[in-house]
Motif scaffolding. Structure first.
Motif, PDB file in Angstrom:
ATOM      1  N   LYS A 224     -55.910 -14.383 -55.142  1.00 62.06           N
ATOM      2  CA  LYS A 224     -56.146 -13.613 -56.365  1.00 62.06           C
ATOM      3  C   LYS A 224     -54.824 -13.210 -56.992  1.00 62.06           C
ATOM      4  O   LYS A 224     -54.629 -13.327 -58.205  1.00 62.06           O
TER       5      LYS A 224
ATOM      6  N   MET B 172     -60.845 -18.634 -52.836  1.00 58.25           N
ATOM      7  CA  MET B 172     -60.567 -17.237 -52.948  1.00 58.25           C
ATOM      8  C   MET B 172     -61.531 -16.441 -52.061  1.00 58.25           C
ATOM      9  O   MET B 172     -61.138 -15.440 -51.484  1.00 58.25           O
TER      10      MET B 172
ATOM     11  N   GLU C  98     -59.645  -7.081 -52.667  1.00 54.80           N
ATOM     12  CA  GLU C  98     -58.769  -7.291 -53.827  1.00 54.80           C
ATOM     13  C   GLU C  98     -57.322  -7.593 -53.430  1.00 54.80           C
ATOM     14  O   GLU C  98     -56.531  -8.021 -54.258  1.00 54.80           O
TER      15      GLU C  98
END
Length: 88
Positions: free
Chosen positions: A72, A1, A67
């Protein structure tokens, strides 16, 4: 990630001609036991160390950009898995 988020962060900086010299991204993972006693991943933390001179106006934007990481998104909304076995 961390690699995925890092690619987004790098692209953000390149599009705005912001130097990434001195920038780093660190991923930490925490594990906790579930009800049956098995350890599972319970938290992932990504820390972006901004370089000296990074524009303050982009501090929140760089977090929002990280983000956007596709990994994710998959973890937050996991796909269905199907596993099969076949003989020749």
């Amino acid at each position: 990630m961390g690699t995925c988020a890092g690619i987004y962060v790098l692209s953000f900086c390149q599009q705005r001609n912001i130097s990434t010299v001195g920038m780093s991204l660190t991923q930490r993972m925490e594990f906790a036991a579930d009800d049956s006693g098995h350890k599972r991943l319970s938290k992932v933390t990504l820390d972006i160390m901004l370089p000296v001179g990074f524009p303050e106006k982009y501090r929140n934007a760089i977090v929002k950009t990280a983000e956007l990481c596709s990994v994710k998104k998959v973890i937050l909304n996991p796909p269905e898995f199907e596993i099969t076995a076949h003989l020749p």
